[in-house]
Design a protein around this motif. Structure first.
Motif, mmCIF file in Angstrom:
data_model
loop_
_atom_site.group_PDB
_atom_site.id
_atom_site.type_symbol
_atom_site.label_atom_id
_atom_site.label_comp_id
_atom_site.label_asym_id
_atom_site.label_seq_id
_atom_site.Cartn_x
_atom_site.Cartn_y
_atom_site.Cartn_z
ATOM 1 N N MET A 1 31.122 49.134 54.480
ATOM 2 C CA MET A 1 31.664 49.629 53.244
ATOM 3 C C MET A 1 33.006 48.964 52.931
ATOM 4 O O MET A 1 33.347 48.792 51.779
ATOM 5 N N LEU A 2 33.738 48.580 53.959
ATOM 6 C CA LEU A 2 35.008 47.894 53.749
ATOM 7 C C LEU A 2 34.801 46.553 53.056
ATOM 8 O O LEU A 2 35.549 46.194 52.141
ATOM 9 N N LEU A 3 33.760 45.837 53.458
ATOM 10 C CA LEU A 3 33.468 44.548 52.830
ATOM 11 C C LEU A 3 33.152 44.729 51.353
ATOM 12 O O LEU A 3 33.627 43.959 50.503
ATOM 13 N N ALA A 4 32.380 45.747 51.024
ATOM 14 C CA ALA A 4 32.053 46.013 49.618
ATOM 15 C C ALA A 4 33.306 46.360 48.823
ATOM 16 O O ALA A 4 33.457 45.922 47.680
ATOM 17 N N LEU A 5 34.211 47.115 49.424
ATOM 18 C CA LEU A 5 35.456 47.474 48.741
ATOM 19 C C LEU A 5 36.320 46.246 48.479
ATOM 20 O O LEU A 5 36.851 46.068 47.384
ATOM 21 N N LEU A 6 36.449 45.391 49.462
ATOM 22 C CA LEU A 6 37.255 44.175 49.296
ATOM 23 C C LEU A 6 36.664 43.262 48.225
ATOM 24 O O LEU A 6 37.381 42.705 47.395
ATOM 25 N N LEU A 7 35.353 43.119 48.239
ATOM 26 C CA LEU A 7 34.699 42.264 47.249
ATOM 27 C C LEU A 7 34.801 42.853 45.844
ATOM 28 O O LEU A 7 35.000 42.121 44.868
ATOM 29 N N CYS A 8 34.667 44.169 45.730
ATOM 30 C CA CYS A 8 34.785 44.814 44.413
ATOM 31 C C CYS A 8 36.181 44.642 43.833
ATOM 32 O O CYS A 8 36.331 44.329 42.647
ATOM 33 N N PHE A 9 37.200 44.863 44.642
ATOM 34 C CA PHE A 9 38.562 44.727 44.128
ATOM 35 C C PHE A 9 38.837 43.293 43.684
ATOM 36 O O PHE A 9 39.419 43.068 42.622
ATOM 37 N N SER A 10 38.392 42.334 44.470
ATOM 38 C CA SER A 10 38.588 40.935 44.086
ATOM 39 C C SER A 10 37.787 40.590 42.836
ATOM 40 O O SER A 10 38.262 39.847 41.971
ATOM 41 N N GLY A 11 36.588 41.116 42.728
ATOM 42 C CA GLY A 11 35.768 40.860 41.547
ATOM 43 C C GLY A 11 36.376 41.438 40.283
ATOM 44 O O GLY A 11 36.421 40.778 39.241
ATOM 45 N N PHE A 12 36.851 42.669 40.369
ATOM 46 C CA PHE A 12 37.492 43.270 39.197
ATOM 47 C C PHE A 12 38.790 42.551 38.838
ATOM 48 O O PHE A 12 39.120 42.420 37.662
ATOM 49 N N THR A 13 39.506 42.071 39.824
ATOM 50 C CA THR A 13 40.722 41.306 39.530
ATOM 51 C C THR A 13 40.369 39.996 38.834
ATOM 52 O O THR A 13 41.055 39.580 37.898
ATOM 53 N N GLY A 14 39.298 39.343 39.274
ATOM 54 C CA GLY A 14 38.844 38.124 38.602
ATOM 55 C C GLY A 14 38.437 38.387 37.166
ATOM 56 O O GLY A 14 38.769 37.607 36.259
ATOM 57 N N LEU A 15 37.724 39.477 36.935
ATOM 58 C CA LEU A 15 37.349 39.823 35.562
ATOM 59 C C LEU A 15 38.568 40.172 34.726
ATOM 60 O O LEU A 15 38.634 39.839 33.539
ATOM 61 N N CYS A 16 39.542 40.809 35.345
ATOM 62 C CA CYS A 16 40.780 41.147 34.648
ATOM 63 C C CYS A 16 41.546 39.879 34.259
ATOM 64 O O CYS A 16 42.065 39.770 33.150
ATOM 65 N N LEU A 17 41.595 38.930 35.173
ATOM 66 C CA LEU A 17 42.315 37.683 34.894
ATOM 67 C C LEU A 17 41.598 36.805 33.871
ATOM 68 O O LEU A 17 42.194 35.894 33.317
ATOM 69 N N SER A 18 40.323 37.072 33.623
ATOM 70 C CA SER A 18 39.613 36.270 32.628
ATOM 71 C C SER A 18 39.985 36.679 31.201
ATOM 72 O O SER A 18 39.637 35.984 30.255
ATOM 73 N N LEU A 19 40.693 37.778 31.053
ATOM 74 C CA LEU A 19 41.160 38.196 29.730
ATOM 75 C C LEU A 19 42.512 37.557 29.428
ATOM 76 O O LEU A 19 43.367 37.427 30.300
ATOM 77 N N ASP A 20 42.697 37.155 28.186
ATOM 78 C CA ASP A 20 43.923 36.461 27.780
ATOM 79 C C ASP A 20 45.174 37.285 28.055
ATOM 80 O O ASP A 20 46.171 36.764 28.567
ATOM 81 N N ARG A 21 45.121 38.553 27.707
ATOM 82 C CA ARG A 21 46.314 39.398 27.835
ATOM 83 C C ARG A 21 46.754 39.535 29.290
ATOM 84 O O ARG A 21 47.926 39.355 29.621
ATOM 85 N N HIS A 22 45.824 39.867 30.166
ATOM 86 C CA HIS A 22 46.183 40.085 31.563
ATOM 87 C C HIS A 22 46.530 38.779 32.270
ATOM 88 O O HIS A 22 47.405 38.748 33.127
#
Length: 108
Positions: A1-22
């Motif tokens: 479950m730790l691996l899934a948590l680490l991957l999810c946080f990194s994935g959401f951060t990548g999606l967040c960084l794909s937005l111009d504002r963030h």
């Protein structure tokens, strides 16, 4: 479950960084189209890998439930940290990507 948590946080951060504002807030400039597409693709890929890690660990029935919980926790953490500590978000995402191989090896 730790691996899934680490991957999810990194994935959401990548999606967040794909937005111009963030991207502008965190890195100081607007992303190029190629970088924006790469971040979006990388974010979705990391979220898919987190699903695979959750399902592989506990099976489909419990894995999907745990994955939904991990999705909510990582998204909540990102939403709470982004307005107040944006630089911490970048360092946590980098640290979580570095910790993913260790978490994967710890499962075996």
């Amino acid at each position: 479950m730790l691996l899934a948590l680490l991957l999810c946080f990194s994935g959401f951060t990548g999606l967040c960084l794909s937005l111009d504002r963030h991207h502008g807030e965190l890195l100081g400039h607007k992303p190029t189209t190629r970088r924006q597409q790469g971040l979006r693709l990388g974010g979705w890929l990391l979220l898919g890998l987190s699903l695979a890690a959750a399902v592989q660990g506990t099976g489909w029935s419990l894995g999907l439930v745990q994955w939904c919980a991990v999705l909510m926790c990582s998204a909540l953490l990102l939403v709470l940290l982004l307005p107040y500590r944006p630089r911490l978000v970048l360092s946590m995402a980098g640290a979580s990507l570095l910790a993913c191989p260790l978490a994967a090896l710890a499962r075996f």
